[in-house]
Design a protein around this motif. Structure first.
Motif, PDB file in Angstrom:
ATOM      1  N   SER A  96      35.141  -2.751 -33.734  1.00 10.88           N
ATOM      2  CA  SER A  96      35.525  -1.549 -34.495  1.00 10.88           C
ATOM      3  C   SER A  96      35.157  -0.274 -33.746  1.00 10.88           C
ATOM      4  CB  SER A  96      34.813  -1.533 -35.842  1.00 10.88           C
ATOM      5  OG  SER A  96      33.428  -1.272 -35.647  1.00 10.88           O
ATOM      6  N   GLY A  97      34.297  -0.419 -32.729  1.00  8.31           N
ATOM      7  CA  GLY A  97      33.870   0.764 -31.981  1.00  8.31           C
ATOM      8  C   GLY A  97      32.661   1.454 -32.578  1.00  8.31           C
ATOM      9  N   LEU A  98      31.972   0.782 -33.509  1.00  3.33           N
ATOM     10  CA  LEU A  98      30.770   1.383 -34.099  1.00  3.33           C
ATOM     11  C   LEU A  98      29.683   1.534 -33.033  1.00  3.33           C
ATOM     12  CD1 LEU A  98      29.132   2.321 -36.600  1.00  3.33           C
ATOM     13  CD2 LEU A  98      28.465  -0.047 -36.942  1.00  3.33           C
ATOM     14  N   THR A  99      29.106   2.718 -32.965  1.00  3.45           N
ATOM     15  CA  THR A  99      27.993   2.978 -32.035  1.00  3.45           C
ATOM     16  C   THR A  99      26.938   3.787 -32.802  1.00  3.45           C
ATOM     17  OG1 THR A  99      28.878   5.137 -31.363  1.00  3.45           O
ATOM     18  CG2 THR A  99      29.573   3.226 -30.048  1.00  3.45           C
ATOM     19  N   PRO A 100      25.724   3.872 -32.267  1.00  2.00           N
ATOM     20  CA  PRO A 100      24.729   4.723 -32.935  1.00  2.00           C
ATOM     21  C   PRO A 100      25.229   6.170 -33.072  1.00  2.00           C
ATOM     22  CG  PRO A 100      23.656   3.311 -31.332  1.00  2.00           C
ATOM     23  CD  PRO A 100      25.133   3.113 -31.144  1.00  2.00           C
ATOM     24  N   GLN A 101      26.039   6.612 -32.095  1.00  2.00           N
ATOM     25  CA  GLN A 101      26.515   8.002 -32.105  1.00  2.00           C
ATOM     26  C   GLN A 101      27.498   8.274 -33.251  1.00  2.00           C
ATOM     27  OE1 GLN A 101      26.334   6.081 -29.209  1.00  2.00           O
ATOM     28  NE2 GLN A 101      24.412   7.137 -28.748  1.00  2.00           N
ATOM     29  N   ASN A 102      28.388   7.298 -33.548  1.00  2.00           N
ATOM     30  CA  ASN A 102      29.360   7.586 -34.619  1.00  2.00           C
ATOM     31  C   ASN A 102      28.966   6.960 -35.966  1.00  2.00           C
ATOM     32  OD1 ASN A 102      30.147   4.889 -34.444  1.00  2.00           O
ATOM     33  ND2 ASN A 102      31.975   5.321 -33.234  1.00  2.00           N
ATOM     34  N   LEU A 103      27.799   6.319 -36.009  1.00  2.00           N
ATOM     35  CA  LEU A 103      27.310   5.770 -37.282  1.00  2.00           C
ATOM     36  C   LEU A 103      27.279   6.822 -38.397  1.00  2.00           C
ATOM     37  CD1 LEU A 103      25.927   3.478 -38.978  1.00  2.00           C
ATOM     38  CD2 LEU A 103      23.751   4.365 -38.108  1.00  2.00           C
ATOM     39  N   PRO A 104      26.771   8.057 -38.128  1.00  2.00           N
ATOM     40  CA  PRO A 104      26.729   9.040 -39.216  1.00  2.00           C
ATOM     41  C   PRO A 104      28.092   9.296 -39.860  1.00  2.00           C
ATOM     42  CG  PRO A 104      25.347   9.771 -37.406  1.00  2.00           C
ATOM     43  CD  PRO A 104      26.077   8.554 -36.914  1.00  2.00           C
ATOM     44  N   ARG A 105      29.163   9.225 -39.064  1.00  2.00           N
ATOM     45  CA  ARG A 105      30.498   9.454 -39.639  1.00  2.00           C
ATOM     46  C   ARG A 105      30.867   8.330 -40.594  1.00  2.00           C
ATOM     47  NH1 ARG A 105      33.449  10.050 -34.356  1.00  2.00           N
ATOM     48  NH2 ARG A 105      35.209   9.182 -35.483  1.00  2.00           N
ATOM     49  N   LEU A 106      30.512   7.111 -40.224  1.00  2.00           N
ATOM     50  CA  LEU A 106      30.804   5.969 -41.105  1.00  2.00           C
ATOM     51  C   LEU A 106      29.971   6.079 -42.393  1.00  2.00           C
ATOM     52  CD1 LEU A 106      32.401   3.307 -41.379  1.00  2.00           C
ATOM     53  CD2 LEU A 106      30.437   2.118 -40.366  1.00  2.00           C
ATOM     54  N   VAL A 107      28.716   6.472 -42.242  1.00  2.00           N
ATOM     55  CA  VAL A 107      27.827   6.621 -43.418  1.00  2.00           C
ATOM     56  C   VAL A 107      28.408   7.651 -44.383  1.00  2.00           C
ATOM     57  CG1 VAL A 107      25.551   7.466 -44.179  1.00  2.00           C
ATOM     58  CG2 VAL A 107      25.713   5.904 -42.227  1.00  2.00           C
ATOM     59  N   GLU A 108      28.874   8.775 -43.840  1.00  2.00           N
ATOM     60  CA  GLU A 108      29.385   9.846 -44.707  1.00  2.00           C
ATOM     61  C   GLU A 108      30.663   9.438 -45.438  1.00  2.00           C
ATOM     62  OE1 GLU A 108      28.184  12.454 -46.074  1.00  2.00           O
ATOM     63  OE2 GLU A 108      26.380  11.968 -44.979  1.00  2.00           O
ATOM     64  N   HIS A 109      31.551   8.725 -44.743  1.00  2.00           N
ATOM     65  CA  HIS A 109      32.845   8.398 -45.354  1.00  2.00           C
ATOM     66  C   HIS A 109      32.814   7.089 -46.141  1.00  2.00           C
ATOM     67  CE1 HIS A 109      34.814  11.774 -43.545  1.00  2.00           C
ATOM     68  NE2 HIS A 109      34.457  11.411 -42.333  1.00  2.00           N
ATOM     69  N   ASN A 110      32.058   6.115 -45.640  1.00  2.00           N
ATOM     70  CA  ASN A 110      32.061   4.790 -46.276  1.00  2.00           C
ATOM     71  C   ASN A 110      30.662   4.178 -46.271  1.00  2.00           C
ATOM     72  OD1 ASN A 110      35.056   4.139 -46.828  1.00  2.00           O
ATOM     73  ND2 ASN A 110      35.084   4.892 -44.722  1.00  2.00           N
ATOM     74  N   PRO A 111      29.778   4.706 -47.138  1.00  2.00           N
ATOM     75  CA  PRO A 111      28.371   4.269 -47.097  1.00  2.00           C
ATOM     76  C   PRO A 111      28.179   2.764 -47.324  1.00  2.00           C
ATOM     77  CG  PRO A 111      28.798   5.687 -49.013  1.00  2.00           C
ATOM     78  CD  PRO A 111      29.992   5.780 -48.130  1.00  2.00           C
ATOM     79  N   LEU A 112      28.997   2.155 -48.178  1.00  2.00           N
ATOM     80  CA  LEU A 112      28.811   0.717 -48.441  1.00  2.00           C
ATOM     81  C   LEU A 112      29.141  -0.112 -47.205  1.00  2.00           C
ATOM     82  CD1 LEU A 112      30.323   0.412 -52.037  1.00  2.00           C
ATOM     83  CD2 LEU A 112      27.929   0.211 -51.388  1.00  2.00           C
ATOM     84  N   VAL A 113      30.192   0.292 -46.509  1.00  2.00           N
ATOM     85  CA  VAL A 113      30.577  -0.409 -45.276  1.00  2.00           C
ATOM     86  C   VAL A 113      29.487  -0.205 -44.221  1.00  2.00           C
ATOM     87  CG1 VAL A 113      32.269  -0.468 -43.384  1.00  2.00           C
ATOM     88  CG2 VAL A 113      33.061  -0.247 -45.753  1.00  2.00           C
ATOM     89  N   ALA A 114      28.979   1.035 -44.123  1.00  2.00           N
ATOM     90  CA  ALA A 114      27.924   1.322 -43.137  1.00  2.00           C
ATOM     91  C   ALA A 114      26.685   0.469 -43.422  1.00  2.00           C
ATOM     92  CB  ALA A 114      27.558   2.807 -43.196  1.00  2.00           C
ATOM     93  N   HIS A 115      26.346   0.349 -44.693  1.00  2.00           N
ATOM     94  CA  HIS A 115      25.182  -0.449 -45.076  1.00  2.00           C
ATOM     95  C   HIS A 115      25.362  -1.902 -44.654  1.00  2.00           C
ATOM     96  CE1 HIS A 115      23.313  -3.175 -48.160  1.00  2.00           C
ATOM     97  NE2 HIS A 115      22.259  -2.591 -47.642  1.00  2.00           N
ATOM     98  N   GLU A 116      26.548  -2.443 -44.904  1.00  2.00           N
ATOM     99  CA  GLU A 116      26.822  -3.844 -44.561  1.00  2.00           C
ATOM    100  C   GLU A 116      26.762  -4.058 -43.048  1.00  2.00           C
ATOM    101  OE1 GLU A 116      26.985  -7.363 -46.200  1.00  2.00           O
ATOM    102  OE2 GLU A 116      27.214  -5.603 -47.468  1.00  2.00           O
ATOM    103  N   CYS A 117      27.313  -3.098 -42.284  1.00  2.00           N
ATOM    104  CA  CYS A 117      27.264  -3.191 -40.812  1.00  2.00           C
ATOM    105  C   CYS A 117      25.811  -3.138 -40.330  1.00  2.00           C
ATOM    106  CB  CYS A 117      28.030  -2.028 -40.168  1.00  2.00           C
ATOM    107  SG  CYS A 117      29.819  -2.126 -40.351  1.00  2.00           S
ATOM    108  N   LEU A 118      25.040  -2.228 -40.910  1.00  2.00           N
ATOM    109  CA  LEU A 118      23.641  -2.084 -40.487  1.00  2.00           C
ATOM    110  C   LEU A 118      22.821  -3.328 -40.824  1.00  2.00           C
ATOM    111  CD1 LEU A 118      22.993   1.644 -41.373  1.00  2.00           C
ATOM    112  CD2 LEU A 118      22.723   0.617 -39.107  1.00  2.00           C
ATOM    113  N   LEU A 119      23.099  -3.929 -41.975  1.00  2.00           N
ATOM    114  CA  LEU A 119      22.387  -5.158 -42.330  1.00  2.00           C
ATOM    115  C   LEU A 119      22.592  -6.207 -41.254  1.00  2.00           C
ATOM    116  CD1 LEU A 119      22.806  -6.134 -46.090  1.00  2.00           C
ATOM    117  CD2 LEU A 119      20.727  -5.548 -44.848  1.00  2.00           C
ATOM    118  N   ARG A 120      23.847  -6.336 -40.827  1.00  2.00           N
ATOM    119  CA  ARG A 120      24.185  -7.295 -39.769  1.00  2.00           C
ATOM    120  C   ARG A 120      23.442  -6.977 -38.477  1.00  2.00           C
ATOM    121  NH1 ARG A 120      27.082 -11.998 -39.701  1.00  2.00           N
ATOM    122  NH2 ARG A 120      27.411 -12.346 -41.911  1.00  2.00           N
TER     123      ARG A 120
END
Length: 216
Positions: free
Chosen positions: A61-85
């Motif tokens: 998906s291209g998730l990186t520490p740098q663009n994580l904040p954008r995912l958190v702001e737009h889709n916190p539940l998805v960000a949480h699930e990715c971070l758990l992994r």
């Protein structure tokens, strides 16, 4: 053959979820049905190995520490699930980069929601009073995040926004204390002066009171 059909369906589901992650998730909130598609795939149980679709989805998906904040702001539940992994399977250095990015974010309702969910993770799975070993999110990161929230509240000029955020931070800290995620003594002085600064706000007075009770 049935297996082939299943594979096709799985591949199609994966492709759709990847499209949503790559194309939209970092830019805007996903619609509830789209979010479900991504979450279903992220929730697949395999961890590690070639058939770990969730890990592959996060990677591709291209998730990186740098663009994580954008995912958190737009889709916190998805960000949480990715971070758990990531926190369950990535090397320590990578975990730390993601966590530093999360706790270094500008404070918002969504960043608090993600930190709170991660902080509670072992509470819901263990059901016991957690020890630090079982915590998926190290207390030190939670303390850093609280420090950053407190600083954000002090720096906000608009009184109405400030009041709202102070209330949120107080509720967030109360929740962490109530669930034994944090020890009062770890945050006592910093949070005490925050409560005094904003004592005009009911939630800050309540938090101050409960800090005193825990301390006593």
């Amino acid at each position: 053959p049935e297996d082939e059909q299943d594979d096709k369906v799985a591949t199609e589901r994966y492709r759709q979820a990847l499209d949503l992650m790559e194309g939209h998730a970092f830019e805007k909130p996903l619609a509830p049905n789209e979010r479900r598609q991504v979450m279903d795939l992220l929730g697949t149980k395999t961890i590690g190995g070639d058939d770990d679709l969730a890990a592959r989805l996060i990677r591709e998906s291209g998730l990186t520490p740098q663009n994580l904040p954008r995912l958190v702001e737009h889709n916190p539940l998805v960000a949480h699930e990715c971070l758990l992994r990531i926190l369950q399977s990535a090397p320590d250095e990578e975990k730390n980069e993601y966590l530093s990015s999360l706790v270094g974010m500008d404070m918002s309702l969504h960043s608090m929601e993600v930190v709170n969910r991660l902080a509670m993770h072992h509470v819901t799975t263990e059901g016991e009073t957690p020890s630090e070993k079982e915590a998926i999110l190290h207390p030190e990161y939670i303390q850093l995040f609280i420090g950053s929230c407190i600083e954000s509240c002090s720096n906000i000029q608009d009184r109405h926004t400030q009041n709202r955020l102070v209330r949120l931070v107080c509720i967030f800290i109360q929740s962490l204390l109530r669930n034994h995620v944090l020890k009062t003594e770890d945050i006592y002085f910093e949070v005490q002066s925050f409560c005094v600064e904003f004592s005009r706000i009911r939630e800050a007075s309540a938090l101050f009171k409960s800090l005193k009770e825990h301390q006593g």
